[in-house]
Motif scaffolding. Sequence first.
Motif, PDB file in Angstrom:
ATOM      1  N   LEU A  15       9.376  81.525 149.754  1.00 55.22           N
ATOM      2  CA  LEU A  15       7.851  82.464 149.356  1.00 55.22           C
ATOM      3  C   LEU A  15       7.389  81.283 150.903  1.00 55.22           C
ATOM      4  O   LEU A  15       7.903  81.053 151.917  1.00 55.22           O
ATOM      5  CB  LEU A  15       7.649  81.037 148.445  1.00 55.22           C
ATOM      6  N   GLU A  16       5.519  82.237 150.741  1.00 59.41           N
ATOM      7  CA  GLU A  16       5.371  81.838 152.364  1.00 59.41           C
ATOM      8  C   GLU A  16       5.313  80.467 152.254  1.00 59.41           C
ATOM      9  O   GLU A  16       4.287  80.219 151.275  1.00 59.41           O
ATOM     10  CB  GLU A  16       4.568  82.989 152.533  1.00 59.41           C
ATOM     11  N   TRP A  17       5.381  79.265 153.244  1.00 57.48           N
ATOM     12  CA  TRP A  17       4.423  78.199 152.307  1.00 57.48           C
ATOM     13  C   TRP A  17       4.339  77.746 154.299  1.00 57.48           C
ATOM     14  O   TRP A  17       5.164  77.309 154.903  1.00 57.48           O
ATOM     15  CB  TRP A  17       5.489  77.204 152.224  1.00 57.48           C
ATOM     16  N   SER A  18       2.802  77.038 154.616  1.00 60.11           N
ATOM     17  CA  SER A  18       2.905  76.660 155.715  1.00 60.11           C
ATOM     18  C   SER A  18       2.052  75.821 155.406  1.00 60.11           C
ATOM     19  O   SER A  18       0.607  75.797 154.645  1.00 60.11           O
ATOM     20  CB  SER A  18       2.610  77.747 157.082  1.00 60.11           C
ATOM     21  N   LEU A  19       1.215  75.422 156.667  1.00 57.67           N
ATOM     22  CA  LEU A  19      -0.532  74.611 156.590  1.00 57.67           C
ATOM     23  C   LEU A  19      -1.495  75.904 156.724  1.00 57.67           C
ATOM     24  O   LEU A  19      -2.501  75.192 155.753  1.00 57.67           O
ATOM     25  CB  LEU A  19      -0.936  74.214 158.020  1.00 57.67           C
ATOM     26  N   TRP A  20      -1.099  76.970 156.268  1.00 64.13           N
ATOM     27  CA  TRP A  20      -2.409  77.569 156.186  1.00 64.13           C
ATOM     28  C   TRP A  20      -1.695  78.913 154.867  1.00 64.13           C
ATOM     29  O   TRP A  20      -2.724  80.022 154.774  1.00 64.13           O
ATOM     30  CB  TRP A  20      -2.705  78.676 157.500  1.00 64.13           C
ATOM     31  N   ILE A  49      15.483  73.863 141.918  1.00 68.89           N
ATOM     32  CA  ILE A  49      15.709  75.093 142.393  1.00 68.89           C
ATOM     33  C   ILE A  49      15.704  75.333 144.016  1.00 68.89           C
ATOM     34  O   ILE A  49      13.961  74.095 144.200  1.00 68.89           O
ATOM     35  CB  ILE A  49      14.448  76.320 142.187  1.00 68.89           C
ATOM     36  N   GLY A  50      15.818  74.869 144.980  1.00 68.91           N
ATOM     37  CA  GLY A  50      15.599  75.400 146.878  1.00 68.91           C
ATOM     38  C   GLY A  50      14.898  75.726 146.532  1.00 68.91           C
ATOM     39  O   GLY A  50      14.312  77.089 146.087  1.00 68.91           O
ATOM     40  N   ILE A  51      14.043  75.446 147.502  1.00 66.46           N
ATOM     41  CA  ILE A  51      13.122  76.334 148.513  1.00 66.46           C
ATOM     42  C   ILE A  51      13.134  76.361 150.128  1.00 66.46           C
ATOM     43  O   ILE A  51      12.823  75.977 151.093  1.00 66.46           O
ATOM     44  CB  ILE A  51      11.710  74.830 148.478  1.00 66.46           C
ATOM     45  N   VAL A  52      12.975  77.857 150.224  1.00 62.28           N
ATOM     46  CA  VAL A  52      12.868  78.687 151.526  1.00 62.28           C
ATOM     47  C   VAL A  52      11.457  78.565 151.663  1.00 62.28           C
ATOM     48  O   VAL A  52      10.745  79.969 151.035  1.00 62.28           O
ATOM     49  CB  VAL A  52      13.786  79.577 151.422  1.00 62.28           C
ATOM     50  N   ALA A  53      10.508  78.603 153.311  1.00 64.76           N
ATOM     51  CA  ALA A  53       9.617  78.494 153.644  1.00 64.76           C
ATOM     52  C   ALA A  53      10.014  80.098 154.741  1.00 64.76           C
ATOM     53  O   ALA A  53      10.130  79.431 155.998  1.00 64.76           O
ATOM     54  CB  ALA A  53       9.165  77.388 154.159  1.00 64.76           C
ATOM     55  N   TYR A  54       9.714  80.896 153.819  1.00 61.70           N
ATOM     56  CA  TYR A  54       9.224  81.963 155.128  1.00 61.70           C
ATOM     57  C   TYR A  54       7.886  81.904 156.132  1.00 61.70           C
ATOM     58  O   TYR A  54       6.992  81.302 155.144  1.00 61.70           O
ATOM     59  CB  TYR A  54       9.466  83.098 154.775  1.00 61.70           C
ATOM     60  N   SER A  55       7.844  82.644 157.343  1.00 58.94           N
ATOM     61  CA  SER A  55       6.231  82.218 158.122  1.00 58.94           C
ATOM     62  C   SER A  55       6.064  80.747 157.968  1.00 58.94           C
ATOM     63  O   SER A  55       4.817  80.749 157.500  1.00 58.94           O
ATOM     64  CB  SER A  55       5.186  83.230 157.651  1.00 58.94           C
ATOM     65  N   PRO A  56       6.966  79.934 157.977  1.00 58.85           N
ATOM     66  CA  PRO A  56       5.852  78.698 157.966  1.00 58.85           C
ATOM     67  C   PRO A  56       4.974  78.107 159.679  1.00 58.85           C
ATOM     68  O   PRO A  56       4.553  76.943 159.402  1.00 58.85           O
ATOM     69  CB  PRO A  56       7.373  77.359 158.721  1.00 58.85           C
ATOM     70  N   LEU A  57       5.439  79.765 160.381  1.00 58.48           N
ATOM     71  CA  LEU A  57       4.482  79.017 161.648  1.00 58.48           C
ATOM     72  C   LEU A  57       3.786  80.259 161.334  1.00 58.48           C
ATOM     73  O   LEU A  57       2.333  80.394 161.986  1.00 58.48           O
ATOM     74  CB  LEU A  57       4.956  79.129 162.888  1.00 58.48           C
ATOM     75  N   GLY A  58       3.004  80.526 160.375  1.00 62.00           N
ATOM     76  CA  GLY A  58       2.129  81.535 159.707  1.00 62.00           C
ATOM     77  C   GLY A  58       1.913  81.942 160.493  1.00 62.00           C
ATOM     78  O   GLY A  58       0.846  82.801 161.044  1.00 62.00           O
ATOM     79  N   ARG A  59       3.028  83.287 160.495  1.00 58.27           N
ATOM     80  CA  ARG A  59       3.229  84.383 160.898  1.00 58.27           C
ATOM     81  C   ARG A  59       2.998  84.118 162.869  1.00 58.27           C
ATOM     82  O   ARG A  59       2.759  85.505 163.284  1.00 58.27           O
ATOM     83  CB  ARG A  59       2.322  85.912 160.753  1.00 58.27           C
ATOM     84  N   GLY A  60       3.609  82.921 163.417  1.00 60.35           N
ATOM     85  CA  GLY A  60       2.823  82.716 164.813  1.00 60.35           C
ATOM     86  C   GLY A  60       1.558  82.148 165.261  1.00 60.35           C
ATOM     87  O   GLY A  60       1.408  82.082 166.222  1.00 60.35           O
ATOM     88  N   PHE A  61       0.546  82.337 164.345  1.00 51.87           N
ATOM     89  CA  PHE A  61      -0.937  81.784 164.871  1.00 51.87           C
ATOM     90  C   PHE A  61      -1.015  80.283 165.223  1.00 51.87           C
ATOM     91  O   PHE A  61      -1.612  80.036 165.681  1.00 51.87           O
ATOM     92  CB  PHE A  61      -2.048  81.784 163.284  1.00 51.87           C
ATOM     93  N   LEU A  62       0.040  79.324 164.409  1.00 51.33           N
ATOM     94  CA  LEU A  62      -0.021  77.917 164.272  1.00 51.33           C
ATOM     95  C   LEU A  62       0.906  78.168 165.499  1.00 51.33           C
ATOM     96  O   LEU A  62       0.908  76.639 166.138  1.00 51.33           O
ATOM     97  CB  LEU A  62       0.527  77.702 162.532  1.00 51.33           C
ATOM     98  N   SER A  63       1.580  78.803 165.704  1.00 50.20           N
ATOM     99  CA  SER A  63       1.793  78.367 167.074  1.00 50.20           C
ATOM    100  C   SER A  63       1.122  78.453 168.330  1.00 50.20           C
ATOM    101  O   SER A  63       1.107  77.827 169.402  1.00 50.20           O
ATOM    102  CB  SER A  63       3.198  79.222 167.901  1.00 50.20           C
ATOM    103  N   SER A  64       0.356  79.942 168.585  1.00 49.34           N
ATOM    104  CA  SER A  64      -0.121  79.848 169.266  1.00 49.34           C
ATOM    105  C   SER A  64      -2.072  80.826 169.556  1.00 49.34           C
ATOM    106  O   SER A  64      -2.637  81.109 170.214  1.00 49.34           O
ATOM    107  CB  SER A  64      -0.237  81.592 170.168  1.00 49.34           C
TER     108      SER A  64
END
Length: 346
Positions: free
Chosen positions: A183-188, A205-220
Motif C-alpha cells: 500500500l502507499e504509506w508515507s508522510l503524505w 499480515i506484513g505491510i509493504v509501503a510503496y512510494s514511501p518518499l511521496g513519489r520523490g516529493f519528500l526527497s526534492s
Amino acid sequence: MATEELKVPRIKLGSQGFEVSAQGLGCMGMSAFYGPPKPEPDMIKLIHYAVHRGITHLDTSDIYGPHTNELLLGKALKEGMREKVELATKFGVRFAEDWKPEICGDPAYVRAACESSLKRLDVDCIDLYYQHRIDTRLPIEVTIGELKKLVEEGKIKYIGLSEASASTIRRAHAVHPITAVQLEWSLWSRDVEEEIIPTCRELGIGIVAYSPLGRGFLSSGPKLVENLTEGDFRKSLPRLQPQNLEHNKSLYERVYDIASRKGCTPSQLALAWVHHQGNDVCPIPGTTKIENLNQNIGALSVKLSAEDIAELESITSAGVVGDRYGPGLNTWQTSDTPLLSTWKGI
C-alpha cells in the motif's frame, strides 16, 4: 551520513515465515512510468549493488514496461543471485488494445500471468506474488482460490494483495493466509492508518509501503516537478499540479527543517518515519542511482524520538491537498468485490 558499514537488518513479513530485508528496492522506475527506461547495464549493476548492501527484497510487476522490468530482473538474477533475494512480482493489470488498463482476477488469467512471469524472470518459483489491483467483477475468493493452487503447486511461495480494502483483505485471508499487503504509506499518504493497517496487524499480515518518499516529493520538494521528463506519469498526479503544489510545498519545507536539525536529508527523515512505524513494515523506495540507494539505506540509522515522530505527524495532520491518483484508477477505496454467496458469475 555514512552508510557503507551499515548492515541492513532483516524482518519477518507476515506470519508464514517469510523473511526479507527491512528495506526493499522498488524496481518500477528502472523500466516504466518515471520517464524513459534506464540503461539496462546500469540497472543490473544497481540491483547487484543493492543485494551486496543487503537490500534483498526486490519488487516488480508484469505491468512495468509492460514486461520489460521482469525481463530486466531475470537478467540481473543470473549466476547465483537468485538464491540471495526475495523476489516479489504482481499480476492483475493489463493493457487493452487502446492502452487503457484493465483489471483482471479471473482464475485462468491468474494462472497464465503467473506462468508468463516465471518465464520472464527465468525462475522456478516466485517468492511473493501480489494481486496488483482488485478485480471488482468477481469475488476475491475466486482469485485467491487460484493463487492457493499455485502455492500448492510450488509456483509461488506466498500471496500478497496490493491496494486492497480491509474487507477484501479479511475475505482473502480466510481462503489462504495473506503474507503481505502492499500500500502507499508515507508522510503524505496516511489514509491507510485508520482501518487497513490495524486489519493487517490483527491478521498477522506484513505491510509493504510503496512510494514511501511521496513519489520523490519528500526527497526534492517542488524541484521534483521541474525535473520530470516527458512520459513521467507523475506529471499528471493531482498533488503535483500548480493549484495544489503551493500548499504541499509547505509540508516539504517543514520536513526539510527537521532533517537539517537532525543532520540527515529530507528523504532519509521521511523514510525513517516509515521504518519507525513497526518491525512488520518494509518500505520499498525505488531509485535508479547508487548514491540515492546509499542515502536510502542511511535512513535505517536515523533515530526518531517520540517527540520527533509527533512533530513529523503534525505536519500532515492538516492534510495534503490533491488525490493520490487521477480519476478512474483503482485503489483500496474501490476494491470491494461481490459476495461469493450471491455471485452469479461473469
